[in-house]
Write a protein that holds these residues in place. Structure first.
Motif, PDB file in Angstrom:
ATOM      1  N   ARG A 264      -7.702  14.794  34.957  1.00  0.00           N
ATOM      2  CA  ARG A 264      -9.125  15.005  35.334  1.00  0.00           C
ATOM      3  C   ARG A 264      -9.910  13.708  35.191  1.00  0.00           C
ATOM      4  NH1 ARG A 264     -11.528  19.846  32.079  1.00  0.00           N
ATOM      5  NH2 ARG A 264     -13.330  19.154  33.278  1.00  0.00           N
ATOM      6  N   GLU A 265      -9.547  12.928  34.131  1.00  0.00           N
ATOM      7  CA  GLU A 265     -10.233  11.631  33.968  1.00  0.00           C
ATOM      8  C   GLU A 265      -9.951  10.725  35.143  1.00  0.00           C
ATOM      9  OE1 GLU A 265     -10.652   8.031  30.662  1.00  0.00           O
ATOM     10  OE2 GLU A 265      -9.050   9.522  30.502  1.00  0.00           O
ATOM     11  N   GLN A 266      -8.649  10.684  35.565  1.00  0.00           N
ATOM     12  CA  GLN A 266      -8.320   9.848  36.733  1.00  0.00           C
ATOM     13  C   GLN A 266      -9.053  10.347  37.975  1.00  0.00           C
ATOM     14  OE1 GLN A 266      -4.048   9.959  36.975  1.00  0.00           O
ATOM     15  NE2 GLN A 266      -3.740   8.600  35.163  1.00  0.00           N
ATOM     16  N   ASP A 267      -9.025  11.705  38.112  1.00  0.00           N
ATOM     17  CA  ASP A 267      -9.764  12.249  39.281  1.00  0.00           C
ATOM     18  C   ASP A 267     -11.253  11.907  39.196  1.00  0.00           C
ATOM     19  OD1 ASP A 267      -7.422  13.286  40.242  1.00  0.00           O
ATOM     20  OD2 ASP A 267      -7.757  15.292  39.332  1.00  0.00           O
ATOM     21  N   ALA A 268     -11.796  12.035  37.968  1.00  0.00           N
ATOM     22  CA  ALA A 268     -13.220  11.701  37.796  1.00  0.00           C
ATOM     23  C   ALA A 268     -13.470  10.222  38.057  1.00  0.00           C
ATOM     24  CB  ALA A 268     -13.679  12.079  36.388  1.00  0.00           C
ATOM     25  N   ALA A 269     -12.469   9.363  37.625  1.00  0.00           N
ATOM     26  CA  ALA A 269     -12.628   7.929  37.894  1.00  0.00           C
ATOM     27  C   ALA A 269     -12.584   7.651  39.391  1.00  0.00           C
ATOM     28  CB  ALA A 269     -11.537   7.161  37.155  1.00  0.00           C
ATOM     29  N   ILE A 270     -11.590   8.361  40.025  1.00  0.00           N
ATOM     30  CA  ILE A 270     -11.525   8.206  41.497  1.00  0.00           C
ATOM     31  C   ILE A 270     -12.814   8.690  42.145  1.00  0.00           C
ATOM     32  CG2 ILE A 270     -10.345   8.999  43.556  1.00  0.00           C
ATOM     33  CD1 ILE A 270      -7.768   9.104  41.859  1.00  0.00           C
ATOM     34  N   ALA A 271     -13.313   9.867  41.686  1.00  0.00           N
ATOM     35  CA  ALA A 271     -14.578  10.383  42.239  1.00  0.00           C
ATOM     36  C   ALA A 271     -15.735   9.442  41.933  1.00  0.00           C
ATOM     37  CB  ALA A 271     -14.864  11.779  41.660  1.00  0.00           C
TER      38      ALA A 271
ATOM     39  N   VAL B 181     -17.247  12.233  33.809  1.00  0.00           N
ATOM     40  CA  VAL B 181     -16.289  11.283  33.244  1.00  0.00           C
ATOM     41  C   VAL B 181     -16.546  11.088  31.753  1.00  0.00           C
ATOM     42  CG1 VAL B 181     -15.545   8.866  33.281  1.00  0.00           C
ATOM     43  CG2 VAL B 181     -15.792  10.130  35.411  1.00  0.00           C
ATOM     44  N   ALA B 182     -17.819  10.961  31.390  1.00  0.00           N
ATOM     45  CA  ALA B 182     -18.147  10.789  29.968  1.00  0.00           C
ATOM     46  C   ALA B 182     -17.719  12.001  29.145  1.00  0.00           C
ATOM     47  CB  ALA B 182     -19.651  10.526  29.830  1.00  0.00           C
ATOM     48  N   GLU B 183     -17.981  13.196  29.781  1.00  0.00           N
ATOM     49  CA  GLU B 183     -17.600  14.411  29.083  1.00  0.00           C
ATOM     50  C   GLU B 183     -16.089  14.488  28.934  1.00  0.00           C
ATOM     51  OE1 GLU B 183     -18.266  19.246  29.450  1.00  0.00           O
ATOM     52  OE2 GLU B 183     -19.142  17.856  30.930  1.00  0.00           O
ATOM     53  N   ILE B 184     -15.381  14.138  30.070  1.00  0.00           N
ATOM     54  CA  ILE B 184     -13.916  14.164  30.009  1.00  0.00           C
ATOM     55  C   ILE B 184     -13.422  13.130  29.005  1.00  0.00           C
ATOM     56  CG2 ILE B 184     -11.834  13.683  31.340  1.00  0.00           C
ATOM     57  CD1 ILE B 184     -13.279  14.925  33.750  1.00  0.00           C
ATOM     58  N   GLN B 185     -14.085  11.950  29.013  1.00  0.00           N
ATOM     59  CA  GLN B 185     -13.678  10.916  28.057  1.00  0.00           C
ATOM     60  C   GLN B 185     -13.895  11.412  26.628  1.00  0.00           C
ATOM     61  OE1 GLN B 185     -15.866   7.456  29.168  1.00  0.00           O
ATOM     62  NE2 GLN B 185     -14.389   6.840  30.796  1.00  0.00           N
ATOM     63  N   ARG B 186     -15.018  12.099  26.420  1.00  0.00           N
ATOM     64  CA  ARG B 186     -15.259  12.646  25.080  1.00  0.00           C
ATOM     65  C   ARG B 186     -14.206  13.695  24.736  1.00  0.00           C
ATOM     66  NH1 ARG B 186     -20.648  12.332  26.768  1.00  0.00           N
ATOM     67  NH2 ARG B 186     -20.612  14.584  27.309  1.00  0.00           N
ATOM     68  N   ALA B 187     -13.867  14.498  25.773  1.00  0.00           N
ATOM     69  CA  ALA B 187     -12.842  15.540  25.523  1.00  0.00           C
ATOM     70  C   ALA B 187     -11.480  14.894  25.250  1.00  0.00           C
ATOM     71  CB  ALA B 187     -12.760  16.480  26.718  1.00  0.00           C
ATOM     72  N   VAL B 188     -11.182  13.809  26.046  1.00  0.00           N
ATOM     73  CA  VAL B 188      -9.911  13.093  25.824  1.00  0.00           C
ATOM     74  C   VAL B 188      -9.888  12.484  24.430  1.00  0.00           C
ATOM     75  CG1 VAL B 188      -8.559  11.105  26.563  1.00  0.00           C
ATOM     76  CG2 VAL B 188      -9.458  12.700  28.257  1.00  0.00           C
ATOM     77  N   GLU B 189     -11.046  11.878  24.063  1.00  0.00           N
ATOM     78  CA  GLU B 189     -11.098  11.287  22.721  1.00  0.00           C
ATOM     79  C   GLU B 189     -10.924  12.368  21.642  1.00  0.00           C
ATOM     80  OE1 GLU B 189     -14.763   9.236  22.557  1.00  0.00           O
ATOM     81  OE2 GLU B 189     -14.115   7.557  23.852  1.00  0.00           O
TER      82      GLU B 189
ATOM     83  N   CYS C 214      -1.707  20.571  23.256  1.00  0.00           N
ATOM     84  CA  CYS C 214      -2.648  19.430  23.226  1.00  0.00           C
ATOM     85  C   CYS C 214      -2.209  18.337  24.183  1.00  0.00           C
ATOM     86  CB  CYS C 214      -2.759  18.899  21.783  1.00  0.00           C
ATOM     87  SG  CYS C 214      -3.673  19.982  20.683  1.00  0.00           S
ATOM     88  N   ARG C 215      -0.812  18.126  24.217  1.00  0.00           N
ATOM     89  CA  ARG C 215      -0.338  17.117  25.156  1.00  0.00           C
ATOM     90  C   ARG C 215      -0.626  17.549  26.601  1.00  0.00           C
ATOM     91  NH1 ARG C 215       4.101  17.107  21.492  1.00  0.00           N
ATOM     92  NH2 ARG C 215       4.216  15.111  20.335  1.00  0.00           N
ATOM     93  N   ASP C 216      -0.338  18.841  26.859  1.00  0.00           N
ATOM     94  CA  ASP C 216      -0.619  19.311  28.232  1.00  0.00           C
ATOM     95  C   ASP C 216      -2.109  19.198  28.553  1.00  0.00           C
ATOM     96  OD1 ASP C 216       2.035  19.896  28.567  1.00  0.00           O
ATOM     97  OD2 ASP C 216       1.806  22.008  27.926  1.00  0.00           O
ATOM     98  N   GLU C 217      -2.895  19.611  27.576  1.00  0.00           N
ATOM     99  CA  GLU C 217      -4.345  19.500  27.781  1.00  0.00           C
ATOM    100  C   GLU C 217      -4.765  18.051  27.943  1.00  0.00           C
ATOM    101  OE1 GLU C 217      -8.490  21.003  25.629  1.00  0.00           O
ATOM    102  OE2 GLU C 217      -6.546  21.416  24.711  1.00  0.00           O
ATOM    103  N   LEU C 218      -4.093  17.168  27.123  1.00  0.00           N
ATOM    104  CA  LEU C 218      -4.402  15.742  27.261  1.00  0.00           C
ATOM    105  C   LEU C 218      -4.027  15.223  28.625  1.00  0.00           C
ATOM    106  CD1 LEU C 218      -5.362  13.091  26.011  1.00  0.00           C
ATOM    107  CD2 LEU C 218      -3.044  12.777  25.064  1.00  0.00           C
ATOM    108  N   LEU C 219      -2.793  15.700  29.078  1.00  0.00           N
ATOM    109  CA  LEU C 219      -2.401  15.277  30.442  1.00  0.00           C
ATOM    110  C   LEU C 219      -3.385  15.786  31.501  1.00  0.00           C
ATOM    111  CD1 LEU C 219       1.495  15.830  30.205  1.00  0.00           C
ATOM    112  CD2 LEU C 219       0.254  13.638  30.229  1.00  0.00           C
ATOM    113  N   GLN C 220      -3.783  17.041  31.287  1.00  0.00           N
ATOM    114  CA  GLN C 220      -4.759  17.591  32.251  1.00  0.00           C
ATOM    115  C   GLN C 220      -6.078  16.807  32.198  1.00  0.00           C
ATOM    116  OE1 GLN C 220      -5.138  21.731  31.313  1.00  0.00           O
ATOM    117  NE2 GLN C 220      -3.045  22.274  32.071  1.00  0.00           N
ATOM    118  N   LEU C 221      -6.455  16.543  30.933  1.00  0.00           N
ATOM    119  CA  LEU C 221      -7.712  15.793  30.800  1.00  0.00           C
ATOM    120  C   LEU C 221      -7.585  14.389  31.363  1.00  0.00           C
ATOM    121  CD1 LEU C 221      -8.841  16.903  27.201  1.00  0.00           C
ATOM    122  CD2 LEU C 221      -9.893  17.510  29.410  1.00  0.00           C
ATOM    123  N   GLN C 222      -6.391  13.751  31.147  1.00  0.00           N
ATOM    124  CA  GLN C 222      -6.203  12.425  31.734  1.00  0.00           C
ATOM    125  C   GLN C 222      -6.212  12.489  33.266  1.00  0.00           C
ATOM    126  OE1 GLN C 222      -2.549  11.067  29.941  1.00  0.00           O
ATOM    127  NE2 GLN C 222      -3.584  10.316  28.054  1.00  0.00           N
TER     128      GLN C 222
END
Length: 443
Positions: free
Chosen positions: A255-262, A193-201, A245-253
């Motif tokens: 993934r972030e939601q999935d990571a948050a759920i996980a 999640v931290a990594e995804i958050q860093r990637a999202v940021e 970037c938007r698609d990647e952001l959506l994917q990352l978001q």
């Protein structure tokens, strides 16, 4: 008493012993009552008149008592009677001693019977004590068996509790392992999640930069229209990059939601694992408490078994002591019974000996009675003859005027010389011969 009545006493000794025996009041003389009492006691068998006559003949000086010299003269007149009275007195005291021995033996027999009864009672008490001790011992043995059964049950319960504790510990280790794995997964998810958050940021920052670049490009596009064609491709490229970037952001978001759920699932799993670990720890603590209770019960049961076994050993020693005491009491009772039987046989033998002695004494008395009566009759005949002789001599002296002679006309008439007192009365046999001869010659 028997030592003063020897079997082979002399005539003087017999007279002396009889005088002492007839002297009931110890006055050194024999009065009429003592004489009658003594002759009755010795069963002389004469009538009261005859006994009174005998006392009168013994009382020479008519002073109502018989002295020792008078009794010695009486013994010379009745030697057979003196012999009979001596041996009857001897037998009387022998029978009295026998009766005393029998009475003492009976008293001892009663004491032995009392001792036997006491010994039997003591044996009964000892037997009762032995039975009570054995009953107590059996009860204590049962108590020890029950305590050992409880101890065995406590051991089984302790082993079961120990096994359950070990299983709970294994379960706790498994739960702790699961908890550690869940924590590891949680940390992994947090890292992801931290990594995804860093990637999202980073993507957001790149998107901001791209948007700024787009704005600048649009500005440059608006400012420099002529460069539109030149910049159109770059704008499209930048738009494509922004779309990517938007698609990647959506994917990352996503993934972030999935990571948050996980992460939430991992947190819930960690919480569940922590709860299971806490439950396992509580179960382990409960099993340890149960094990400690079982161990305490086992110690109590072992102490109770040891105490009951100690009591059992003491009761067993008491039972052995009671049995030994019972054996001693039984031996005492048996010995007392044997002593009673032996003494009873001794008493019966003494009574039989006394009856035989009395029977022989009566037989001898029956045989002696005619001799005594004959001696009394002969003495009476002799006294009568002497009285007649004295009267005849007195009449003869008066008629002839002669002086009296020193010798007895009766002895001259029967052709016998005068005998001295010792020769006449030295023995009962010689006296009886002499008096029989006189009676025969007179007849």
């Amino acid at each position: 008493m028997l030592t003063g009545w020897p079997d082979h006493a002399s005539h003087d000794e017999k007279v002396r012993r009889l005088f002492e025996d007839f002297d009931v009041r110890s006055a050194r003389v024999i009065d009429h009552d003592s004489f009658v009492q003594s002759t009755r006691r010795l069963a002389l068998g004469f009538s009261g008149a005859t006994i009174n006559d005998l006392f009168d003949k013994a009382d020479v000086n008519q002073d109502k008592v018989v002295s020792m010299p008078e009794f010695q003269r009486f013994a010379e007149l009745y030697p057979t009677m003196i012999d009979c009275l001596y041996y009857r007195a001897k037998d009387f005291y022998a029978e009295l001693a026998q009766r005393e021995d029998i009475a003492a033996a009976k008293q001892l027999h009663e004491e032995l019977q009392q001792r036997e009864a006491a010994a039997r009672a003591a044996h009964a008490r000892a037997q009762a004590e032995t039975d009570a001790a054995e009953h107590k011992l059996q009860t204590q043995i049962q108590v020890v068996a029950d305590s050992q059964a409880r101890e065995q049950h406590a051991k089984v319960a302790l082993e079961a509790a120990h096994d359950e504790t070990e299983r709970a510990r294994l379960t706790l280790r498994d739960r702790m392992s699961e908890l550690n794995r869940a924590k590891d997964r949680e940390r992994q998810r947090q890292l992801e999640v931290a990594e995804i958050q860093r990637a999202v940021e980073m993507c957001g920052r790149r998107l901001s930069i791209q948007e700024q670049e787009v704005a600048k490009a649009e500005d440059r596009l608006r400012e420099i229209e002529r460069l539109l064609h030149e910049q159109h491709r770059e704008v499209e490229q930048q738009i494509q990059n922004a779309d990517r970037c938007r698609d990647e952001l959506l994917q990352l978001q996503t993934r972030e939601q999935d990571a948050a759920i996980a992460e939430n699932e991992a947190r819930r799993e960690v919480h569940a694992a922590a709860q299971r670990a806490a439950d396992a720890e509580a179960e382990v603590a409960a099993r340890q408490d149960s094990e400690r209770v079982c161990a305490a019960n086992l110690r109590d049961a072992a102490n109770d078994v040891a105490r009951q076994m100690t009591q059992r050993d003491a009761d067993q020693r008491d039972a052995i002591t009671a049995k030994e005491r019972e054996a001693l009491r039984q031996a005492d009772a048996l010995g007392a019974g044997q002593a009673v039987d032996a003494h009873e046989r001794n008493v019966m033998q003494l009574e039989q000996d006394n009856l035989d002695f009395v029977s022989r004494r009566r037989s001898v008395d029956d045989e002696e009675q005619p001799l005594l009566e004959q001696e009394v009759r002969l003495r009476e005949q002799r006294d009568s003859l002497e009285t007649k002789e004295l009267k005849l001599r007195h009449d003869f002296h008066i008629f002839t005027g002669r002086a009296p002679r020193t010798t007895s006309p009766l002895s001259t008439k029967v052709g016998m010389s005068p005998l001295p007192a010792t020769a006449k009365y030295g023995s009962s046999y010689s006296v009886r011969r002499y008096e029989s001869a006189i009676a025969t010659r007179n007849i």
